[in-house]
Design a protein around this motif. Structure first.
Motif, PDB file in Angstrom:
ATOM      1  N   ALA A 104      86.839  41.912   5.012  1.00 50.88           N
ATOM      2  CA  ALA A 104      85.872  42.053   3.914  1.00 50.88           C
ATOM      3  C   ALA A 104      84.667  42.877   4.378  1.00 50.88           C
ATOM      4  CB  ALA A 104      85.424  40.679   3.426  1.00 50.88           C
ATOM      5  N   ARG A 105      84.241  42.660   5.623  1.00 48.70           N
ATOM      6  CA  ARG A 105      83.109  43.426   6.181  1.00 48.70           C
ATOM      7  C   ARG A 105      83.466  44.917   6.250  1.00 48.70           C
ATOM      8  NH1 ARG A 105      78.472  42.413   5.350  1.00 48.70           N
ATOM      9  NH2 ARG A 105      78.418  44.631   4.968  1.00 48.70           N
ATOM     10  N   GLU A 106      84.697  45.180   6.697  1.00 48.94           N
ATOM     11  CA  GLU A 106      85.143  46.574   6.795  1.00 48.94           C
ATOM     12  C   GLU A 106      85.133  47.229   5.406  1.00 48.94           C
ATOM     13  OE1 GLU A 106      89.117  47.077   8.345  1.00 48.94           O
ATOM     14  OE2 GLU A 106      89.050  49.232   7.945  1.00 48.94           O
ATOM     15  N   ILE A 107      85.598  46.500   4.410  1.00 47.12           N
ATOM     16  CA  ILE A 107      85.626  47.031   3.042  1.00 47.12           C
ATOM     17  C   ILE A 107      84.201  47.272   2.537  1.00 47.12           C
ATOM     18  CG2 ILE A 107      86.203  46.449   0.629  1.00 47.12           C
ATOM     19  CD1 ILE A 107      88.742  45.059   1.736  1.00 47.12           C
ATOM     20  N   ALA A 108      83.330  46.295   2.769  1.00 47.20           N
ATOM     21  CA  ALA A 108      81.941  46.426   2.295  1.00 47.20           C
ATOM     22  C   ALA A 108      81.260  47.624   2.967  1.00 47.20           C
ATOM     23  CB  ALA A 108      81.169  45.139   2.580  1.00 47.20           C
ATOM     24  N   ASP A 109      81.500  47.807   4.270  1.00 45.95           N
ATOM     25  CA  ASP A 109      80.900  48.938   4.994  1.00 45.95           C
ATOM     26  C   ASP A 109      81.414  50.267   4.434  1.00 45.95           C
ATOM     27  OD1 ASP A 109      79.530  47.170   6.556  1.00 45.95           O
ATOM     28  OD2 ASP A 109      80.815  47.376   8.322  1.00 45.95           O
ATOM     29  N   LEU A 110      82.720  50.314   4.175  1.00 41.65           N
ATOM     30  CA  LEU A 110      83.322  51.540   3.630  1.00 41.65           C
ATOM     31  C   LEU A 110      82.701  51.878   2.261  1.00 41.65           C
ATOM     32  CD1 LEU A 110      85.655  53.602   4.133  1.00 41.65           C
ATOM     33  CD2 LEU A 110      87.127  52.084   2.800  1.00 41.65           C
ATOM     34  N   ILE A 111      82.548  50.864   1.416  1.00 43.38           N
ATOM     35  CA  ILE A 111      81.954  51.082   0.082  1.00 43.38           C
ATOM     36  C   ILE A 111      80.525  51.607   0.241  1.00 43.38           C
ATOM     37  CG2 ILE A 111      81.169  49.951  -2.050  1.00 43.38           C
ATOM     38  CD1 ILE A 111      83.484  47.915  -1.639  1.00 43.38           C
ATOM     39  N   GLU A 112      79.780  50.997   1.175  1.00 42.92           N
ATOM     40  CA  GLU A 112      78.382  51.379   1.355  1.00 42.92           C
ATOM     41  C   GLU A 112      78.267  52.834   1.844  1.00 42.92           C
ATOM     42  OE1 GLU A 112      76.165  48.845   3.981  1.00 42.92           O
ATOM     43  OE2 GLU A 112      74.349  50.058   3.654  1.00 42.92           O
ATOM     44  N   ILE A 113      79.048  53.169   2.859  1.00 44.47           N
ATOM     45  CA  ILE A 113      78.988  54.526   3.429  1.00 44.47           C
ATOM     46  C   ILE A 113      79.356  55.564   2.363  1.00 44.47           C
ATOM     47  CG2 ILE A 113      80.145  56.125   5.038  1.00 44.47           C
ATOM     48  CD1 ILE A 113      80.429  53.660   6.928  1.00 44.47           C
ATOM     49  N   ARG A 114      80.446  55.290   1.633  1.00 46.03           N
ATOM     50  CA  ARG A 114      80.920  56.282   0.660  1.00 46.03           C
ATOM     51  C   ARG A 114      79.956  56.384  -0.526  1.00 46.03           C
ATOM     52  NH1 ARG A 114      85.854  58.429   1.426  1.00 46.03           N
ATOM     53  NH2 ARG A 114      86.065  58.862  -0.805  1.00 46.03           N
ATOM     54  N   SER A 115      79.443  55.246  -0.983  1.00 45.60           N
ATOM     55  CA  SER A 115      78.593  55.322  -2.174  1.00 45.60           C
ATOM     56  C   SER A 115      77.259  56.003  -1.859  1.00 45.60           C
ATOM     57  CB  SER A 115      78.404  53.958  -2.835  1.00 45.60           C
ATOM     58  OG  SER A 115      77.736  53.107  -1.978  1.00 45.60           O
ATOM     59  N   LYS A 116      76.818  55.956  -0.588  1.00 51.58           N
ATOM     60  CA  LYS A 116      75.582  56.657  -0.195  1.00 51.58           C
ATOM     61  C   LYS A 116      75.709  58.155  -0.425  1.00 51.58           C
ATOM     62  CE  LYS A 116      73.123  53.778   3.073  1.00 51.58           C
ATOM     63  NZ  LYS A 116      73.355  53.171   4.373  1.00 51.58           N
ATOM     64  N   SER A 126      77.982  45.784  -4.160  1.00 51.27           N
ATOM     65  CA  SER A 126      78.401  46.171  -5.512  1.00 51.27           C
ATOM     66  C   SER A 126      79.758  46.876  -5.464  1.00 51.27           C
ATOM     67  CB  SER A 126      77.370  47.115  -6.130  1.00 51.27           C
ATOM     68  OG  SER A 126      77.899  47.645  -7.341  1.00 51.27           O
ATOM     69  N   PHE A 127      80.574  46.592  -6.465  1.00 53.02           N
ATOM     70  CA  PHE A 127      81.905  47.201  -6.567  1.00 53.02           C
ATOM     71  C   PHE A 127      81.969  48.210  -7.717  1.00 53.02           C
ATOM     72  CE2 PHE A 127      84.374  44.807  -3.460  1.00 53.02           C
ATOM     73  CZ  PHE A 127      83.443  43.836  -3.111  1.00 53.02           C
ATOM     74  N   ARG A 128      80.786  48.648  -8.182  1.00 53.87           N
ATOM     75  CA  ARG A 128      80.750  49.585  -9.316  1.00 53.87           C
ATOM     76  C   ARG A 128      81.424  50.916  -8.988  1.00 53.87           C
ATOM     77  NH1 ARG A 128      76.078  46.997 -11.265  1.00 53.87           N
ATOM     78  NH2 ARG A 128      74.840  47.839  -9.569  1.00 53.87           N
ATOM     79  N   ASN A 144      91.453  35.839  -9.467  1.00 54.15           N
ATOM     80  CA  ASN A 144      91.070  35.664  -8.068  1.00 54.15           C
ATOM     81  C   ASN A 144      90.105  36.715  -7.543  1.00 54.15           C
ATOM     82  OD1 ASN A 144      92.651  33.271  -7.215  1.00 54.15           O
ATOM     83  ND2 ASN A 144      94.339  34.559  -7.931  1.00 54.15           N
ATOM     84  N   LEU A 145      89.903  37.789  -8.321  1.00 54.00           N
ATOM     85  CA  LEU A 145      88.979  38.814  -7.822  1.00 54.00           C
ATOM     86  C   LEU A 145      88.164  39.488  -8.924  1.00 54.00           C
ATOM     87  CD1 LEU A 145      88.031  40.254  -5.209  1.00 54.00           C
ATOM     88  CD2 LEU A 145      89.743  42.009  -5.656  1.00 54.00           C
ATOM     89  N   PHE A 146      88.849  40.228  -9.807  1.00 51.63           N
ATOM     90  CA  PHE A 146      88.122  41.181 -10.649  1.00 51.63           C
ATOM     91  C   PHE A 146      87.047  40.551 -11.533  1.00 51.63           C
ATOM     92  CE2 PHE A 146      92.264  43.769 -10.405  1.00 51.63           C
ATOM     93  CZ  PHE A 146      91.854  44.408  -9.248  1.00 51.63           C
ATOM     94  N   ARG A 147      87.344  39.394 -12.159  1.00 45.66           N
ATOM     95  CA  ARG A 147      86.363  38.857 -13.107  1.00 45.66           C
ATOM     96  C   ARG A 147      85.092  38.341 -12.415  1.00 45.66           C
ATOM     97  NH1 ARG A 147      86.224  33.375 -14.385  1.00 45.66           N
ATOM     98  NH2 ARG A 147      87.792  32.078 -13.376  1.00 45.66           N
ATOM     99  N   HIS A 148      85.150  38.259 -11.075  1.00 44.34           N
ATOM    100  CA  HIS A 148      83.985  37.785 -10.328  1.00 44.34           C
ATOM    101  C   HIS A 148      83.126  38.938  -9.791  1.00 44.34           C
ATOM    102  CE1 HIS A 148      85.956  33.879 -10.391  1.00 44.34           C
ATOM    103  NE2 HIS A 148      87.057  34.493 -10.013  1.00 44.34           N
ATOM    104  N   LEU A 149      83.594  40.165  -9.991  1.00 51.33           N
ATOM    105  CA  LEU A 149      82.899  41.340  -9.433  1.00 51.33           C
ATOM    106  C   LEU A 149      82.331  42.211 -10.548  1.00 51.33           C
ATOM    107  CD1 LEU A 149      85.576  42.483  -6.781  1.00 51.33           C
ATOM    108  CD2 LEU A 149      83.650  40.923  -6.427  1.00 51.33           C
ATOM    109  N   ASP A 150      81.578  43.250 -10.154  1.00 54.40           N
ATOM    110  CA  ASP A 150      81.030  44.190 -11.144  1.00 54.40           C
ATOM    111  C   ASP A 150      81.866  45.468 -11.223  1.00 54.40           C
ATOM    112  OD1 ASP A 150      80.366  45.065  -8.605  1.00 54.40           O
ATOM    113  OD2 ASP A 150      78.301  45.647  -9.114  1.00 54.40           O
TER     114      ASP A 150
END
Ligand code: F6R
Length: 246
Positions: free
Chosen positions: A18-30, A62-64, A92-98
Motif C-alpha cells: 500500500a505504501r508503494e502504491i501511495a508513493d507511486l500515486i504521489e510522485i506521478r500526480s506531482k 487521494s485516488f482522484r 471492498n475498495l472503490f466505494r471507500h475511496l475518491d
C-alpha cells in the motif's frame, strides 16, 4: 527473475505494498500524471485494500488521479450479483475511496459480445498508457488472472473456461459448487506482462507448492505463473508458509 519479499504476516505485506502504491500515486500526480493500477479480487488482496482505505481516510492519500483495470470477471454475473468481481471491488475498495467512477474498468460478465468487450478492454488499457503497477494473486492451478493452464505467453484479454480446481476453490465464496460459473473474461498473460511493475501476493501453506512451481519450473503454458519469470520487475510477497517449498 522474480524477486521475493518475505513478510511476517498479511498485515505487514499489505502495509508495504500500500505504501508503494501511495508513493507511486504521489510522485506521478506531482507531475500531473495519472497512475494506472491493475487490480485482483479473491481473498488475497483484502488486507491490502483495507490498508489503502486506511491511507485514504487517515493519511489523506487521494485516488482522484488513479485509473484501475481489474484482471477478470465471471461470465454471466452482473454488478449487483454479490459474487461478481465488480460487486467485490465496490464493496471492498472503490466505494471507500475518491476514485472517479469513470476511471474504473472491469470486464463485463454480461457482455453480449464478449470478444468485443475483451478487445475494447485491451484498447482502454493502451489508451490509459499501460498499467504502472499490477497486483496479482495466484491460483493453485498456476493461474494469474483467470489464465488457467494451458495459457500462452502471448495470450490477450479473452473468454476462458475455469479449471475445476479453481471452481472448487472459489465455491467457498458461493456456498455451492453448482453456483460457480464455468467461464470468465480475463486479461491475458501478455496483457499482465506489459505492466511496468508486478506485485504478486501469496499467503499460507496451500500456496507453497504453486509458488515453488511458478518460481522454479521452466516457463510454460502448463503453469501460467511461470511466465512471470520473464518480467523484469516482478516481486512475490510471501509469508513463511507460502515460501515453505522454496
Ligand atoms: C482474482 C484472480 C485470481 C486470484 C487467485 C487467488 O481476480 O485473478 O487469479 O488472484 O485465484 O485467489 P485467492 O486470493 O482467493 O486465493
Amino acid at each position: 527473475m522474480i524477486a521475493t519479499r518475505l513478510h511476517p504476516d498479511k498485515q505487514t505485506a499489505a502495509q508495504a505494498i500500500a505504501r508503494e502504491i501511495a508513493d507511486l500515486i504521489e510522485i506521478r500526480s506531482k507531475s500531473g500524471k495519472s497512475t494506472v493500477l491493475g487490480l485482483a479480487t479473491g481473498s488475497t488482496p483484502l488486507e491490502l485494500y483495507a490498508e489503502l482505505i486506511r491511507l485514504h481516510r487517515e493519511a489523506g492519500v487521494s485516488f482522484r488521479s488513479v485509473i484501475t483495470f481489474n484482471l477478470d470477471e465471471y461470465e454471466g454475473l452482473g454488478p449487483t450479483h454479490p459474487q461478481s468481481y465488480r460487486f467485490f471491488m465496490e464493496e471492498n475498495l472503490f466505494r471507500h475511496l475518491d476514485i472517479p467512477a469513470a476511471n474504473i474498468h472491469i470486464p463485463d460478465g454480461l457482455a453480449n459480445d464478449p470478444a468485443k468487450n475483451c478487445a475494447d478492454y485491451e484498447a482502454a488499457i493502451r489508451d490509459a498508457g499501460g498499467i504502472d503497477l499490477q497486483i496479482l494473486g495466484i491460483g493453485r492451478t498456476g493461474h494469474i488472472g483467470f489464465n488457467e493452464p494451458p495459457s500462452a505467453a502471448d495470450s490477450r484479454t479473452r473468454r476462458v473456461h475455469l479449471d475445476e480446481v479453481t471452481r472448487r476453490d472459489n465455491s467457498v465464496f458461493f456456498g455451492d459448487l453448482d453456483q460457480v460459473p464455468h467461464g470468465a473474461l480475463t486479461m491475458g498473460v501478455a496483457t499482465i506482462l506489459e505492466a511496468r511493475r508486478i506485485e504478486l501476493i501469496a499467503f499460507g501453506e496451500a500456496k507453497a507448492e504453486i509458488v515453488r512451481r511458478a518460481m522454479k519450473e521452466a516457463p510454460s503454458p502448463s503453469c501460467p505463473a511461470t511466465w512471470l519469470q520473464q518480467h523484469p520487475g516482478c516481486t512475490f510477497h510471501l509469508d513463511t508458509a507460502a515460501a515453505k517449498a522454496l
